[in-house]
Design an enzyme around this catalytic site. Structure first.
Site, PDB file in Angstrom:
ATOM      1  N   HIS A 166       0.732  -1.195  -0.014  1.00 16.12           N
ATOM      2  CA  HIS A 166       0.063   0.109  -0.217  1.00 16.12           C
ATOM      3  C   HIS A 166       0.847   1.200   0.234  1.00 16.12           C
ATOM      4  CE1 HIS A 166      -3.586  -2.499   1.502  1.00 16.12           C
ATOM      5  NE2 HIS A 166      -3.971  -1.923   0.560  1.00 16.12           N
ATOM      6  N   ARG A 193     -15.370  -3.914   2.069  1.00 18.81           N
ATOM      7  CA  ARG A 193     -15.564  -2.485   1.847  1.00 18.81           C
ATOM      8  C   ARG A 193     -15.601  -2.123   0.567  1.00 18.81           C
ATOM      9  NH1 ARG A 193      -9.987  -0.438   0.526  1.00 18.81           N
ATOM     10  NH2 ARG A 193     -10.570   1.726   1.084  1.00 18.81           N
ATOM     11  N   ASN A 233     -14.235   0.313  -2.777  1.00 18.92           N
ATOM     12  CA  ASN A 233     -13.124   1.338  -3.122  1.00 18.92           C
ATOM     13  C   ASN A 233     -13.698   1.635  -4.661  1.00 18.92           C
ATOM     14  OD1 ASN A 233     -10.938   2.681  -2.999  1.00 18.92           O
ATOM     15  ND2 ASN A 233      -9.625   1.266  -3.532  1.00 18.92           N
ATOM     16  N   GLU A 287     -14.885  -1.228  -6.714  1.00 18.93           N
ATOM     17  CA  GLU A 287     -14.453  -2.677  -6.140  1.00 18.93           C
ATOM     18  C   GLU A 287     -15.106  -2.870  -4.884  1.00 18.93           C
ATOM     19  OE1 GLU A 287      -9.764  -1.933  -7.803  1.00 18.93           O
ATOM     20  OE2 GLU A 287     -10.113  -1.970  -5.383  1.00 18.93           O
ATOM     21  N   TYR A 300      -3.695  10.475  -7.890  1.00 18.09           N
ATOM     22  CA  TYR A 300      -3.359   8.998  -7.578  1.00 18.09           C
ATOM     23  C   TYR A 300      -4.513   8.310  -8.440  1.00 18.09           C
ATOM     24  CZ  TYR A 300      -3.251   4.521  -5.285  1.00 18.09           C
ATOM     25  OH  TYR A 300      -3.423   3.348  -4.791  1.00 18.09           O
TER      26      TYR A 300
END
Lengths: 199, 321, 346
Positions: free
Chosen positions: C193, C223, C225, C265, C316
């Site tokens: 990460h 989760r 993303n 995701e 990013y």
């Protein structure tokens, strides 16, 4: 300006004598000085169970004599990292627990010697490292997978596929290389200046 | 969200006395289905309902991970403990219904190891029974050294010798036999991992010798669940839930908190997993820390406590629960 | 009623589309009108019928075509699927998890019969009928992880747990958002990460690791993303960045609706029983802007999120080159009225 670094970028320390029954040193160039400095703190008889693999390169002439004067059980000088690696692997293959590993010198040497040690079953966290001398990088091209050695510029042209690569601080121990990603992929007509960045 | 383990309804399918101190318990799923697969080294928390009292103790699974028709645990009788083992020995009968947790593994094999060197002391043999079964099925390279008090108390030593022959060595205290630790630690191939389960003294000894002989910390694994100790009763204020509770002599602080209707997360109830770590708001007295989770600084700070195994003596204690 | 599998492409002519039912079940990732990293992990429990969370492992109308795309990627670049030697047992664990979950959730499409170690697996959508011995590598055409993930949507990372950390020691990654398995394999949680901006400083990864190392068997977590992709391309790998990167310069006000895709995701985390490893499926859902704005609430909210995104995050996520064009286009769908809380379309 010091580049802002990230958590995958290896952090090197200062060599210090570890508990153990045998001690293997692999060093190149100015890394010889790191072994000599550590030797000052080593207990009596420490080098009687030691094996030093040293690649002097251009900077090493001043270190070869003092390293031999430590009287390690085995001492070897090699012309290049590639030439020395088989010896390191053969030393580790039959080795037993209690053998400790110390790596010192250029990032390329530390990375490649560590790669061989991981294959031999040594956990990277238990290896002593100290970076001295050149900060030139080994860079894996993420596109063609070729590794370009001794990279000193940002960006750099991949020596295999020719793409212009941005050299990231993202580092893989398994590959012993930094990651290079095409710097102008979105518009290949943009050609940024190539500047010296890693010495 | 809480990360505690889910629970399983089981029936005690067999109770087998193994020797003077140790009894084995077999569990099957109450609905007749298969139990969850587990990995060698895993434990379950067994809930013991003893009248008004609830005790929840961790026990390593010792059955083969390849067989999920039943789980087995072995319980050593502890006449000076808080009564969990006495309850299991004295009151649990075949056919009883019980609740256990899903398996949780805090003593996992490092599957990268070129060889696994295992040291067991006494009842600490149980996780190795499962791990050796798992490794043997995969052709894994292991060697087990097992220290026992007497041949009569050498729980499962005969079974292990029969299964694995020379890969298992037994050492009897009453014959002055000792694990030849330095010789073992000096003769293992690079890439070996060391596992220790047994009394605290044995774990400390093996860890210290391994460190002195150059074994990196990453290669040394040990499991030592602290059993909650009985002690002088004390009172505690739970600030968030606004309750004052009394911790009885034979009760753990965690059990007293649970009895008050507050449910902190837990996985091991033995001071190693860190789940039930609790902040101290104020205290006037002395902490009796028994866990292996908090650092020495945490222990000295008076700001944290592991209620599963630790106690308190003094005027007042206020916890953030 | 079975799933109506579409025949479509994620490259060349990009014929990927969502049916109207699939637009409504899209896992929209923003519960409010702004976005910042958070440890947004929750228990992976069943969601409403028809949603992507109805079943533990979701199979949808894109299944067959996504598997065809994966086979193309692996044929071009076998380094996208790697497993370090000690991870084989975890591969069997994953095979069991995916086969049992699919057979239970979608019995009309998948079936699994177990007689001890003798297993019989039928995958009707892909026309596979396989008898094999569980645990015996010689009885499957690939290793267990590769075998089952060639039949499962999403990328899969298998994380070994040791020394209080998680290690990315196996995986199959062909639909990734710009990271390289070949480079990252063998790294620990903080290392792989490392390139993510802002989150380290906020302590996000330290807290996330503490949570993940305690995920227990039978209690998976999940989760969401997100990022954005130009064209419905699954394989946005760094390996091929020089091939798909130029797409980012092709966005115009006229083609935003068809070219720009929100990419979500659904990441889930499962403790594996035999190996004590953690598997981390990363399931990718794509939706084009034209499809997304059929929900007025989603359109308003996405406009606000993209417009107000911190610069580091926009960089990013690779939005820099087309962000202004996208924000201007989305602004047409934002009349400034408030949006209701929560993820749903309205």
């Amino acid at each position: 300006m010091t580049p802002k670094t990230i958590l995958s970028r290896p952090v090197y320390g200062t060599l210090s004598p570890q508990a153990g029954t045998h001690h293997l040193f692999v060093a190149d160039a100015e890394g010889g000085g790191a072994i000599l400095d550590m030797a000052k703190a080593a207990p009596e008889g420490f080098f009687a169970g030691a094996h030093i693999i040293y690649i002097p390169r251009e900077a090493g002439a001043a270190y070869t004599g003092p390293l031999q004067a430590l009287k390690p059980a085995q001492y070897y000088e090699g012309p290049s990292i590639a030439a020395a690696l088989p010896r390191q692997k053969q030393t580790l293959a039959p080795a037993r627990m209690g053998r400790r590993l110390y790596l010192a010198g250029t990032e390329g040497l530390i990375g490649q010697a560590m790669q061989a040690a991981l294959d031999a079953g040594i956990d990277h966290g238990s290896i002593q490292t100290e970076q001295r001398g050149s900060l030139a990088r080994r860079v894996q091209c993420v596109h063609c997978k070729g590794i370009t050695e001794d990279v000193t510029t940002q960006p750099v042209r991949c020596s295999h596929c020719g793409l212009l690569l941005f050299v990231r601080d993202h580092y893989s121990r398994r590959l012993a290389a930094f990651q290079g990603v095409c710097i102008n992929a979105e518009d290949q007509s943009e050609i940024p200046p190539i500047e010296e960045a890693f010495r | 969200m809480s990360t505690g383990a889910s629970k399983l309804d089981v029936v005690v399918s067999n109770v087998v006395p193994v020797n003077e101190l140790v009894t084995r318990f077999h569990f099957r799923r109450a609905d007749g289905g298969l139990l969850p697969t587990f990995s060698g080294g895993a434990h379950v928390i067994v809930e013991m309902r003893d009248g008004e009292r609830a005790r929840l103790n961790p026990y390593s699974l010792m059955s083969s991970p390849l067989d999920t028709s039943e789980y087995t645990i072995s319980v050593r009788r502890d006449d000076l403990g808080r009564g969990g083992s006495l309850f299991m020995h004295g009151k649990v009968r075949p056919g009883d219904r019980m609740v256990i947790s899903y398996p949780v593994n805090l003593f996992s094999l490092d599957l990268r190891a070129k060889k696994h060197l295992m040291l067991a002391g006494g009842i600490g043999i149980t996780p190795f029974l499962a791990q050796t079964a798992q490794l043997a099925a995969e052709g894994g390279n292991f060697e087990l050294h097992y220290s026992v008090r007497t041949a009569a108390l050498a729980t499962y030593a005969g079974d292990l010798r029969a299964r694995f022959g020379r890969r298992v060595s037994i050492y009897h205290d009453d014959r002055d036999e000792r694990i030849p630790l330095d010789r073992l630690l000096s003769s293992q191939p690079l890439g070996t991992h060391l596992y220790i389960c047994g009394p605290a003294g044995m774990i400390d000894w093996a860890r210290a010798r391994a460190a002195a002989l150059g074994w990196p910390a990453e290669t040394v694994h040990y499991e030592h669940f602290a059993a909650p100790q009985p002690g002088v009763p004390f009172d505690v204020t739970l600030a968030l839930s606004g309750r004052t509770i009394h911790v009885a002599e034979q009760q753990s602080l965690l059990e007293a908190i649970e009895a008050a209707g507050v449910d902190p997360p837990y996985l091991c109830r033995g001071g190693v997993c860190g789940q039930c770590e609790t902040n101290v708001i104020s205290s006037d007295g002395v902490f009796l820390h028994n866990d292996h989770w908090l650092s020495d600084e945490d222990h000295a700070s008076g700001k944290k406590i592991m209620p599963c195994v630790s106690r308190f003596a003094g005027k007042s204690l206020v916890l953030e629960r | 009623m079975g799933i109506n599998f579409r025949t479509e492409t994620f490259r060349d002519d990009f014929s990927f589309r969502n049916s109207p039912e699939h637009i409504r079940r899209f896992p929209f990732p923003f519960h409010e009108d702004s976005y910042m990293y958070a440890v947004n992990i929750e228990p992976h429990v069943a969601g409403p019928a028809g949603s992507v969370l109805e079943h533990p492992i979701d199979v949808d109308e894109h299944y067959v075509s996504e598997m065809a795309d994966r086979a193309l990627v692996l044929a071009e670049d076998p380094l996208r699927c790697q497993s370090l030697p000690h991870m084989t047992l975890a591969g069997w664990d994953l095979l069991e998890l995916l086969m049992t979950a699919k057979a239970e959730s979608y019995p009309e499409h998948f079936s699994l019969t177990r007689d001890g170690d003798r297993w019989h697996w039928i995958n009707r959508p892909l026309g596979i009928d396989q008898k094999f011995l569980f645990g015996d590598l010689t009885t499957l055409p690939y290793g267990p992880m590769e075998y089952i993930t060639r039949q499962s949507q999403g990328d899969f990372c298998i994380l070994d747990q040791r020394d209080g950390n998680l290690w990315m020691d196996a995986g199959i990654v062909t639909t990734q958002a710009d990271w390289s398995l070949d480079f990252d394999i063998g790294m620990n949680f903080f290392e792989w990460h490392a390139p993510v901006p802002l989150a380290h400083e906020k302590g996000i990864f330290t807290r996330a690791l503490k949570f993940l190392t305690n995920v227990q068997q039978g209690k998976p977590a999940r989760r969401l993303n997100w990022t954005m992709t130009i064209n419905p391309r699954l394989d946005t790998s760094p390996e091929n960045y020089h091939k798909w990167g130029p797409d980012r310069a092709t966005v115009t006000p006229e083609n935003v609706g068809q070219k720009v895709h929100l990419r979500v995701e659904l990441q889930s985390f499962w403790r594996l029983p035999r190996s004590n490893a953690l598997v981390f499926p990363i399931r990718c859902y794509l939706i084009k802007m034209d499809e997304l704005v059929t929900s007025p609430k989603w359109a308003r909210r996405l406009h606000r999120v993209i417009r107000d995104l911190p610069e580091e995050l926009a960089t990013y996520k690779g939005l820099t080159r087309y962000r202004a064009t996208l924000v201007e286009w989305l602004a047409r769908y934002d009349d400034g009225t408030p949006t209701s809380p929560g993820f749903g379309p309205e």
